[in-house]
Design a protein around this motif. Structure first.
Motif, PDB file in Angstrom:
ATOM      1  N   ILE A  78      -1.184  16.158  16.875  1.00 44.70           N
ATOM      2  CA  ILE A  78      -1.541  15.845  15.488  1.00 44.70           C
ATOM      3  C   ILE A  78      -2.614  14.764  15.444  1.00 44.70           C
ATOM      4  O   ILE A  78      -3.574  14.850  14.660  1.00 44.70           O
ATOM      5  CB  ILE A  78      -0.279  15.437  14.693  1.00 44.70           C
ATOM      6  CG1 ILE A  78       0.612  16.659  14.500  1.00 44.70           C
ATOM      7  CG2 ILE A  78      -0.648  14.827  13.351  1.00 44.70           C
ATOM      8  CD1 ILE A  78       1.997  16.344  13.983  1.00 44.70           C
ATOM      9  N   ASN A  79      -2.487  13.742  16.282  1.00 47.12           N
ATOM     10  CA  ASN A  79      -3.498  12.678  16.312  1.00 47.12           C
ATOM     11  C   ASN A  79      -4.862  13.207  16.741  1.00 47.12           C
ATOM     12  O   ASN A  79      -5.891  12.792  16.194  1.00 47.12           O
ATOM     13  CB  ASN A  79      -3.064  11.543  17.238  1.00 47.12           C
ATOM     14  CG  ASN A  79      -2.009  10.670  16.609  1.00 47.12           C
ATOM     15  OD1 ASN A  79      -1.899  10.589  15.391  1.00 47.12           O
ATOM     16  ND2 ASN A  79      -1.217  10.018  17.443  1.00 47.12           N
ATOM     17  N   LYS A  80      -4.893  14.110  17.714  1.00 50.10           N
ATOM     18  CA  LYS A  80      -6.167  14.710  18.135  1.00 50.10           C
ATOM     19  C   LYS A  80      -6.818  15.479  16.990  1.00 50.10           C
ATOM     20  O   LYS A  80      -8.026  15.406  16.792  1.00 50.10           O
ATOM     21  CB  LYS A  80      -5.954  15.653  19.328  1.00 50.10           C
ATOM     22  CG  LYS A  80      -5.697  14.958  20.632  1.00 50.10           C
ATOM     23  CD  LYS A  80      -6.912  14.244  21.094  1.00 50.10           C
ATOM     24  CE  LYS A  80      -7.583  15.006  22.190  1.00 50.10           C
ATOM     25  NZ  LYS A  80      -8.661  14.274  22.812  1.00 50.10           N
ATOM     26  N   ILE A  81      -6.014  16.201  16.244  1.00 51.80           N
ATOM     27  CA  ILE A  81      -6.541  16.986  15.133  1.00 51.80           C
ATOM     28  C   ILE A  81      -7.090  16.069  14.044  1.00 51.80           C
ATOM     29  O   ILE A  81      -8.188  16.290  13.510  1.00 51.80           O
ATOM     30  CB  ILE A  81      -5.458  17.936  14.586  1.00 51.80           C
ATOM     31  CG1 ILE A  81      -5.158  19.024  15.622  1.00 51.80           C
ATOM     32  CG2 ILE A  81      -5.876  18.544  13.261  1.00 51.80           C
ATOM     33  CD1 ILE A  81      -3.939  19.858  15.324  1.00 51.80           C
ATOM     34  N   PHE A  82      -6.355  15.012  13.711  1.00 47.40           N
ATOM     35  CA  PHE A  82      -6.831  14.097  12.667  1.00 47.40           C
ATOM     36  C   PHE A  82      -8.047  13.297  13.121  1.00 47.40           C
ATOM     37  O   PHE A  82      -8.938  13.014  12.320  1.00 47.40           O
ATOM     38  CB  PHE A  82      -5.710  13.152  12.216  1.00 47.40           C
ATOM     39  CG  PHE A  82      -4.816  13.766  11.186  1.00 47.40           C
ATOM     40  CD1 PHE A  82      -5.276  14.027   9.906  1.00 47.40           C
ATOM     41  CD2 PHE A  82      -3.508  14.100  11.503  1.00 47.40           C
ATOM     42  CE1 PHE A  82      -4.454  14.606   8.952  1.00 47.40           C
ATOM     43  CE2 PHE A  82      -2.680  14.680  10.563  1.00 47.40           C
ATOM     44  CZ  PHE A  82      -3.150  14.935   9.284  1.00 47.40           C
ATOM     45  N   ASP A  83      -8.109  12.930  14.404  1.00 51.69           N
ATOM     46  CA  ASP A  83      -9.294  12.240  14.909  1.00 51.69           C
ATOM     47  C   ASP A  83     -10.526  13.136  14.827  1.00 51.69           C
ATOM     48  O   ASP A  83     -11.623  12.679  14.491  1.00 51.69           O
ATOM     49  CB  ASP A  83      -9.084  11.775  16.359  1.00 51.69           C
ATOM     50  CG  ASP A  83      -8.138  10.602  16.458  1.00 51.69           C
ATOM     51  OD1 ASP A  83      -7.878   9.947  15.437  1.00 51.69           O
ATOM     52  OD2 ASP A  83      -7.653  10.329  17.580  1.00 51.69           O
ATOM     53  N   GLY A  84     -10.365  14.400  15.131  1.00 55.86           N
ATOM     54  CA  GLY A  84     -11.475  15.340  15.000  1.00 55.86           C
ATOM     55  C   GLY A  84     -11.878  15.540  13.555  1.00 55.86           C
ATOM     56  O   GLY A  84     -13.053  15.729  13.242  1.00 55.86           O
ATOM     57  N   GLY A  85     -10.910  15.494  12.652  1.00 60.73           N
ATOM     58  CA  GLY A  85     -11.202  15.647  11.228  1.00 60.73           C
ATOM     59  C   GLY A  85     -12.000  14.484  10.671  1.00 60.73           C
ATOM     60  O   GLY A  85     -12.829  14.665   9.775  1.00 60.73           O
TER      61      GLY A  85
END
Length: 126
Positions: A78-85
């Motif tokens: 989830i953190n990887k996805i939000f960082d990419g966002g």
């Protein structure tokens, strides 16, 4: 676990990361199964009781590691996805890329438990 398997094609289960939900269920099952060797008593031979005593830490530590690593992997994903966002980038995190906590924790536990079992195993005492 049956709910996850049955509804794996629904949006709710897909978003909840079914692989890690099943991993969490497996870890809880292994952890809870530690109560079985705790219930064994004397009609069983001494060697069987010694094995049951030593199986308790194996079941508890491995079950906890599998459950905890599933939660860590879900949060990392989830953190990887939000960082990419935040950077407006499309991010693809695979299950194998997010499974490193399981591999690390389980490997460390197996090494430490093997050393413990070989050097000073638990013995059943009445």
């Amino acid at each position: 676990a049956l709910w996850v398997i049955q509804g794996r094609n629904t949006n709710v289960v897909k978003i909840s990361q079914p692989f890690f939900l099943l991993q969490l269920c497996l870890g809880c099952l292994v952890l809870a199964s530690a109560i079985i060797p705790m219930s064994l008593q004397e009609p069983i031979p001494q060697q069987g009781l010694d094995i049951a005593c030593m199986s308790i830490p194996w079941l508890v530590f491995c079950g906890y590691s599998v459950s905890f690593s599933a939660l860590v992997a879900k949060m990392w994903r989830i953190n990887k996805i939000f960082d990419g966002g935040e950077r407006f980038q499309r991010v693809r995190v695979t299950i194998s890329g997010a499974s490193w906590p399981l591999v690390v924790l389980l490997t460390l536990n197996v090494i430490l438990l093997t050393i413990w079992t070989v050097t000073a195993p638990l013995v059943w005492v009445r």
